[in-house]
Motif scaffolding. Structure first.
Motif, PDB file in Angstrom:
ATOM      1  N   ILE A  19       0.987  -0.967   0.150  1.00 32.96           N
ATOM      2  CA  ILE A  19      -0.076   0.620   0.039  1.00 32.96           C
ATOM      3  C   ILE A  19       1.165   1.469  -0.222  1.00 32.96           C
ATOM      4  O   ILE A  19       1.795   1.449   0.431  1.00 32.96           O
ATOM      5  N   GLY A  20       0.477   2.287  -0.626  1.00 30.22           N
ATOM      6  CA  GLY A  20       1.252   3.524  -0.667  1.00 30.22           C
ATOM      7  C   GLY A  20       0.193   4.616  -0.706  1.00 30.22           C
ATOM      8  O   GLY A  20      -0.809   4.554  -1.688  1.00 30.22           O
ATOM      9  N   PHE A  21       0.425   5.601  -0.052  1.00 33.53           N
ATOM     10  CA  PHE A  21      -0.748   6.563   0.291  1.00 33.53           C
ATOM     11  C   PHE A  21       0.747   8.120   0.482  1.00 33.53           C
ATOM     12  O   PHE A  21       1.809   7.503   0.824  1.00 33.53           O
ATOM     13  N   PRO A  22       0.676   8.868  -0.778  1.00 35.13           N
ATOM     14  CA  PRO A  22       1.076  10.080   0.076  1.00 35.13           C
ATOM     15  C   PRO A  22       0.933  11.284   1.052  1.00 35.13           C
ATOM     16  O   PRO A  22      -0.192  10.991   1.686  1.00 35.13           O
ATOM     17  N   THR A  23       1.919  12.038   1.913  1.00 36.10           N
ATOM     18  CA  THR A  23       1.191  12.653   2.762  1.00 36.10           C
ATOM     19  C   THR A  23       2.009  14.048   2.617  1.00 36.10           C
ATOM     20  O   THR A  23       2.041  14.580   1.188  1.00 36.10           O
ATOM     21  N   GLU A  24       2.474  14.900   2.735  1.00 34.62           N
ATOM     22  CA  GLU A  24       2.678  16.546   2.547  1.00 34.62           C
ATOM     23  C   GLU A  24       4.451  15.958   2.997  1.00 34.62           C
ATOM     24  O   GLU A  24       4.683  17.298   2.299  1.00 34.62           O
ATOM     25  N   GLY A  25       4.965  14.881   3.415  1.00 28.50           N
ATOM     26  CA  GLY A  25       6.045  15.131   2.961  1.00 28.50           C
ATOM     27  C   GLY A  25       6.525  13.789   2.180  1.00 28.50           C
ATOM     28  O   GLY A  25       5.882  13.371   0.981  1.00 28.50           O
ATOM     29  N   GLN A  26       7.588  12.961   3.172  1.00 31.71           N
ATOM     30  CA  GLN A  26       7.944  11.861   2.586  1.00 31.71           C
ATOM     31  C   GLN A  26       6.097  10.297   2.243  1.00 31.71           C
ATOM     32  O   GLN A  26       5.659  10.820   3.793  1.00 31.71           O
ATOM     33  N   PRO A  27       5.556   9.632   1.905  1.00 34.92           N
ATOM     34  CA  PRO A  27       5.387   8.742   1.465  1.00 34.92           C
ATOM     35  C   PRO A  27       5.205   7.777   2.454  1.00 34.92           C
ATOM     36  O   PRO A  27       6.658   7.081   2.847  1.00 34.92           O
ATOM     37  N   ASN A  57      -6.921  17.612   1.374  1.00 38.00           N
ATOM     38  CA  ASN A  57      -7.432  16.698   2.649  1.00 38.00           C
ATOM     39  C   ASN A  57      -7.277  15.244   3.283  1.00 38.00           C
ATOM     40  O   ASN A  57      -6.828  15.444   4.243  1.00 38.00           O
ATOM     41  N   PHE A  58      -7.001  14.455   1.810  1.00 38.96           N
ATOM     42  CA  PHE A  58      -6.265  13.582   2.400  1.00 38.96           C
ATOM     43  C   PHE A  58      -4.443  13.470   3.125  1.00 38.96           C
ATOM     44  O   PHE A  58      -4.357  12.980   3.727  1.00 38.96           O
ATOM     45  N   LYS A  59      -3.761  14.487   2.163  1.00 42.44           N
ATOM     46  CA  LYS A  59      -2.858  14.618   2.175  1.00 42.44           C
ATOM     47  C   LYS A  59      -2.967  15.222   3.955  1.00 42.44           C
ATOM     48  O   LYS A  59      -1.832  14.752   4.922  1.00 42.44           O
ATOM     49  N   ARG A  60      -3.160  16.042   4.000  1.00 43.28           N
ATOM     50  CA  ARG A  60      -3.786  16.472   5.903  1.00 43.28           C
ATOM     51  C   ARG A  60      -4.126  16.135   6.972  1.00 43.28           C
ATOM     52  O   ARG A  60      -2.898  15.227   8.049  1.00 43.28           O
ATOM     53  N   GLN A  61      -5.248  14.934   6.436  1.00 38.58           N
ATOM     54  CA  GLN A  61      -4.975  13.827   7.570  1.00 38.58           C
ATOM     55  C   GLN A  61      -4.118  13.004   7.895  1.00 38.58           C
ATOM     56  O   GLN A  61      -3.789  12.122   8.781  1.00 38.58           O
ATOM     57  N   ALA A  62      -3.161  12.729   6.069  1.00 43.00           N
ATOM     58  CA  ALA A  62      -2.281  11.739   6.022  1.00 43.00           C
ATOM     59  C   ALA A  62      -0.814  12.129   7.184  1.00 43.00           C
ATOM     60  O   ALA A  62      -0.697  11.001   7.613  1.00 43.00           O
ATOM     61  N   PHE A 117      -0.811  14.311   9.630  1.00 44.30           N
ATOM     62  CA  PHE A 117      -0.946  14.324  10.837  1.00 44.30           C
ATOM     63  C   PHE A 117      -1.203  12.961  11.665  1.00 44.30           C
ATOM     64  O   PHE A 117      -0.944  12.933  12.225  1.00 44.30           O
ATOM     65  N   LEU A 118      -1.369  11.935  10.726  1.00 48.49           N
ATOM     66  CA  LEU A 118      -1.740  10.801  11.849  1.00 48.49           C
ATOM     67  C   LEU A 118       0.371  10.168  11.353  1.00 48.49           C
ATOM     68  O   LEU A 118       0.765  10.054  12.372  1.00 48.49           O
ATOM     69  N   ALA A 119       0.829  10.657  10.138  1.00 44.89           N
ATOM     70  CA  ALA A 119       2.600  10.682  10.342  1.00 44.89           C
ATOM     71  C   ALA A 119       2.463  10.930  11.460  1.00 44.89           C
ATOM     72  O   ALA A 119       3.414  10.404  12.189  1.00 44.89           O
ATOM     73  N   GLU A 120       2.401  12.403  11.689  1.00 42.56           N
ATOM     74  CA  GLU A 120       3.329  13.639  12.614  1.00 42.56           C
ATOM     75  C   GLU A 120       3.109  12.564  14.583  1.00 42.56           C
ATOM     76  O   GLU A 120       3.585  12.750  15.469  1.00 42.56           O
ATOM     77  N   ALA A 121       1.326  12.196  14.286  1.00 44.99           N
ATOM     78  CA  ALA A 121       0.910  11.565  16.230  1.00 44.99           C
ATOM     79  C   ALA A 121       2.318  10.255  16.018  1.00 44.99           C
ATOM     80  O   ALA A 121       2.238  10.269  17.418  1.00 44.99           O
ATOM     81  N   ASN A 122       2.278   9.757  14.778  1.00 42.09           N
ATOM     82  CA  ASN A 122       2.484   8.402  15.145  1.00 42.09           C
ATOM     83  C   ASN A 122       4.211   8.690  15.820  1.00 42.09           C
ATOM     84  O   ASN A 122       4.697   7.785  16.229  1.00 42.09           O
ATOM     85  N   LEU A 123       4.770   9.273  15.077  1.00 40.44           N
ATOM     86  CA  LEU A 123       5.955   9.909  15.160  1.00 40.44           C
ATOM     87  C   LEU A 123       6.850   9.920  16.371  1.00 40.44           C
ATOM     88  O   LEU A 123       8.300  10.094  16.665  1.00 40.44           O
ATOM     89  N   SER A 124       5.636  11.196  17.168  1.00 38.95           N
ATOM     90  CA  SER A 124       5.837  11.993  18.421  1.00 38.95           C
ATOM     91  C   SER A 124       6.059  11.184  19.342  1.00 38.95           C
ATOM     92  O   SER A 124       5.704  11.563  20.316  1.00 38.95           O
ATOM     93  N   SER A 125       5.263   9.635  18.939  1.00 40.52           N
ATOM     94  CA  SER A 125       4.328   8.920  20.015  1.00 40.52           C
ATOM     95  C   SER A 125       6.194   8.442  21.107  1.00 40.52           C
ATOM     96  O   SER A 125       6.628   8.245  20.415  1.00 40.52           O
TER      97      SER A 125
END
Length: 347
Positions: free
Chosen positions: A164-172, A281-286, A288-296
């Motif tokens: 599965i591949g999906f884009p974010t505002e940074g690295q996919p 909106n897709f990238k914004r959600q992606a 947010f999810l990416a940063e939330a996990n990385l900051s865990s």
């Protein structure tokens, strides 16, 4: 370990496939896909596959020319008969077609029956994410039956990976996981190197878990546990069945047909976020999810949380600059084909 410039490896592998009878454009696609896998650290599905691919090509088990047969085409869904043409080339051809169709359809789904082996699934999704699209890619091997169903002792289906591949505002984010505890390639590689598996991912003929890859070669052979092992393997078992139906089921050809050729049933889906809530909106959600996990907060501060695919993509960038590492057995197989087909080895 040996190091090679990745461009030289691609050129070398391309020349070998051309000598084996493949047109140069198709040979280059296969070669670059295999080297990309090594660049990302997926060594079991990189140039380790060059030898079995060339064996298939020279023995007539991989079809060298021609095009896939169109079984059905509704516009948003396409079904191909791959005629056992080279798997990486077929998948890239399917992605190209899906990109054309995505201009008219927010979701494009394709299946390929009777493809040859398609290599490492993680090498494909970035083609979609760099366009702001999402990709789902899966495959099964209808002649492979090495994974046991949950609670069973005998192998019934293949490891059945899903990428599965999906884009974010940074690295996919690039996900590539099998619906089994491990894959055939790692077992074979570990056995060849005389190593144990990292964990007891197999079960022997009596149902005892083991980390010994040699048990995979015995009679009766050990089987691969579904994802989750003997504890929660019913989850991996269910997902393995899902992949079987996405690939062979929707493709219309698989185990029920008792095929005799090494190959793959393939499922590909491209999704355009603009057809739903919009790419922004897709990238914004992606993101947010990416940063939330990385900051865990990590269990081990020296080993922070990372997102799927990031280590592989970073390793690829590093190896492009510093050289691709290949272990001695892979280099030995390259040397064998270098001599056999009279293609000079890269330095």
């Amino acid at each position: 370990m040996f190091k090679f410039q990745y461009e030289n490896l691609i050129r070398f592998a391309t020349n070998l496939f051309v000598k084996a009878g493949l047109p140069k454009d198709r040979a280059a696609v296969i070669a670059s896909t295999l080297v990309e896998s090594d660049l990302m650290g997926h060594s079991t599905h990189g140039l380790a596959l060059l030898s079995p691919y060339l064996e298939s090509a020279t023995k007539g088990q991989m079809k060298l020319s021609g095009d896939p047969e169109n079984i059905r085409d509704t516009g948003a869904s396409i079904a191909w008969d791959g005629q056992y043409l080279p798997g990486p080339w077929l998948v890239h051809q399917a992605i190209d077609l899906a990109f054309e169709r995505i201009k008219k359809h927010p979701v494009v789904t394709m299946t390929i029956q009777k493809s040859h082996h398609i290599g490492c699934l993680a090498t494909y999704p970035e083609r979609a994410t760099e366009k702001g699209l999402m990709m789902l890619l899966s495959c099964s091997d209808p002649i492979n039956a090495t994974v046991a169903p949950f609670g069973g002792l005998e192998g019934v289906y293949s490891p059945n990976p899903l990428a599965i591949g999906f884009p974010t505002e940074g690295q996919p984010v690039i996900i590539d996981i099998s619906m089994s505890s491990t894959a055939n390639g790692l077992i074979n590689q570990s056995h060849a190197q005389g190593k144990k598996l990292p964990h007891p991912w197999l079960q022997d003929g009596k149902g005892e878990v083991t980390d010994d890859p040699a048990s995979f070669m015995k009679d009766p052979p050990a089987t691969i546990l579904p994802l989750g092992g003997q504890d929660t393997g019913y989850k991996g078992f269910g997902l393995g069945l899902l992949v079987e139906m996405l690939t062979s089921g929707l493709g219309g050809h698989g185990r029920a047909d008792s095929p005799s050729e090494w190959g793959a049933s393939v499922f590909l889906q491209i999704i355009d976020p603009e057809g739903f809530g919009g790419l922004e909106n897709f990238k914004r959600q992606a993101q947010f999810l990416a940063e939330a996990n990385l900051s865990s907060k990590p269990i081990d501060p020296s080993n922070p949380v990372r997102l799927p695919g990031h280590r592989a993509m970073n390793l690829r960038d590093k190896q492009k600059m510093e050289g691709v590492q290949l272990n001695p057995p892979i280099v030995q197989s390259l040397e064998k084909w270098s001599e056999k087909l009279d293609v000079k080895m890269p330095e």
